[in-house]
Design an enzyme around this catalytic site. Structure first.
Site, short mmCIF file in Angstrom:
data_model
loop_
_atom_site.label_atom_id
_atom_site.label_comp_id
_atom_site.label_asym_id
_atom_site.label_seq_id
_atom_site.Cartn_x
_atom_site.Cartn_y
_atom_site.Cartn_z
N HIS A 1 -43.99 20.00 27.83
CA HIS A 1 -43.77 20.53 27.48
C HIS A 1 -43.79 20.87 25.75
O HIS A 1 -42.83 21.58 24.91
CB HIS A 1 -41.74 20.69 27.29
CG HIS A 1 -41.25 18.99 27.10
ND1 HIS A 1 -40.81 18.20 27.80
CD2 HIS A 1 -41.01 18.23 26.23
CE1 HIS A 1 -40.93 17.04 27.32
NE2 HIS A 1 -40.26 17.66 26.26
N ASP B 1 -43.84 17.70 34.50
CA ASP B 1 -44.28 18.00 32.74
C ASP B 1 -45.20 16.97 33.03
O ASP B 1 -45.08 16.47 31.48
CB ASP B 1 -42.86 17.88 32.66
CG ASP B 1 -42.04 18.48 30.52
OD1 ASP B 1 -43.38 18.89 31.11
OD2 ASP B 1 -41.70 17.67 30.25
N SER C 1 -40.51 12.44 23.68
CA SER C 1 -41.19 12.44 24.50
C SER C 1 -43.00 12.43 24.65
O SER C 1 -43.65 13.15 24.16
CB SER C 1 -40.92 14.26 24.60
OG SER C 1 -39.35 15.18 24.57
#
Length: 331
Positions: A174, A204, A283
């Site tokens: 993402h 992801d 992230s």
């Protein structure tokens, strides 16, 4: 010479002195000895035999005991040291010398392998994108809602970790999905364009390849989560809101957790839950143990509100899953 991703299989490593003694014990005595039927020991550490290593370690320990006895032996006319004297000296040292925390030492180990990942393209109008934009503006001393200059738009900021020294980087999908251009910044400040070479949408994950790398790039060491337990100390290293590299420390809160994205589009399973602070920008960064070894890739935070900020629950993808995305062999 480039080497493949490195996996740690032992919670401890031999002290440097023991390793050197083991190497000396493992080497042939002379060319003549080899010529008379004795085989040369392998130069690789993988070729060590447990008995030789234990024998070498025993030699080092015996030498240390002898040296220690000589140093602590009372001299003629001097007072013999008692256990009370030794305890007082140790306490005085602890009081006058500040030792680095386990998290600080772990962060020093992993920091050369952590990169800042920035994706460029058309700016998204999602709550997370707006929150990241506000964080970036505040970090740069701008008004929270200041517009980006025309042209190249910094759409998202995340983190990555180098797992192979030729520039193979793990991050979250993402962070880079739909980007027109991806730029990574290494520990020494070198900036490079990176391309996506592999994805694992169900976890992801994305694999990046940097087009240029520092000469002395150090890849991270990955550690199996098979013996990971709730309560184990961990640290998250990354670029929350683009600021960093930043370090936060905590513990493993739980294992085999599930997380559904706020939009409900994806559900991730088999996650590590931890309480080290994580925010947008973390992230794709590494979750590490106190030996600086990568246990997982930070991927999500849980917040029942729309603020998308940390309230104490974050998740990481186990490194076994993450490394498989890059085609690395399992532990």
């Amino acid at each position: 010479m480039r080497r493949p991703a490195f996996y740690s299989r032992s919670p401890r490593t031999l002290p440097l002195a023991a390793e050197q003694a083991a190497e000396q014990a493992d080497a042939p005595a002379s060319p003549d000895a080899v010529g008379h039927g004795a085989q040369a020991a392998p130069s690789s550490r993988a070729g060590w035999q447990p008995a030789r290593r234990s024998f070498a370690l025993l030699i080092v320990l015996c030498a240390a005991l002898v040296t220690g006895a000589a140093l602590w032996a009372p001299r003629p006319g001097s007072k013999a040291l008692t256990q009370k004297d030794i305890d007082a000296a140790v306490l005085r040292t602890l009081q006058t010398n500040t030792l680095p925390s386990p998290a600080a030492k772990a962060a020093d180990i992993i920091r050369p392998s952590v990169v800042r990942v920035v994706s460029y393209g058309t700016e998204k109008n999602t709550p997370e994108a707006r929150l990241q934009k506000r964080g970036r503006n505040l970090a740069k001393g701008k008004a929270p809602d200041a517009d980006s200059p025309p042209g190249e738009v910094e759409r998202g900021v995340g983190t990555g970790v180098v797992i192979v020294d030729k520039g193979v980087i793990l991050t979250n999908l993402h962070v880079v999905a739909g980007a027109d251009k991806i730029k990574v910044t290494f520990f020494d400040g070198l900036e490079a364009i990176a391309t996506v070479t592999g994805v694992q949408p169900e976890n992801d994950l994305a694999v990046l390849q940097a087009q240029k790398v520092p000469d002395d790039l150090i890849p991270a060491t990955m550690r199996s989560t098979a013996d990971l337990r709730p309560g184990d100390q961990v640290a998250a290293v990354g670029f929350p809101f683009g600021i960093g590299p930043s370090v936060s420390a905590g513990v493993v809160s739980g294992l085999n957790r599930s997380f559904r994205s706020p939009e409900g589009k994806q559900e991730l399973g088999n996650l590590i839950q931890f309480d080290a602070a994580a925010n947008p920008g973390n992230s794709g960064g590494p979750l590490i143990n106190m030996d600086g070894e990568v246990l997982g890739i930070v991927t999500a935070i849980l917040n029942p509100t729309q603020q998308r900020t940390f309230i104490g629950i974050a998740f990481a993808i186990p490194i076994e899953n993450a490394a498989s995305a890059a085609g690395s062999p399992p532990f």
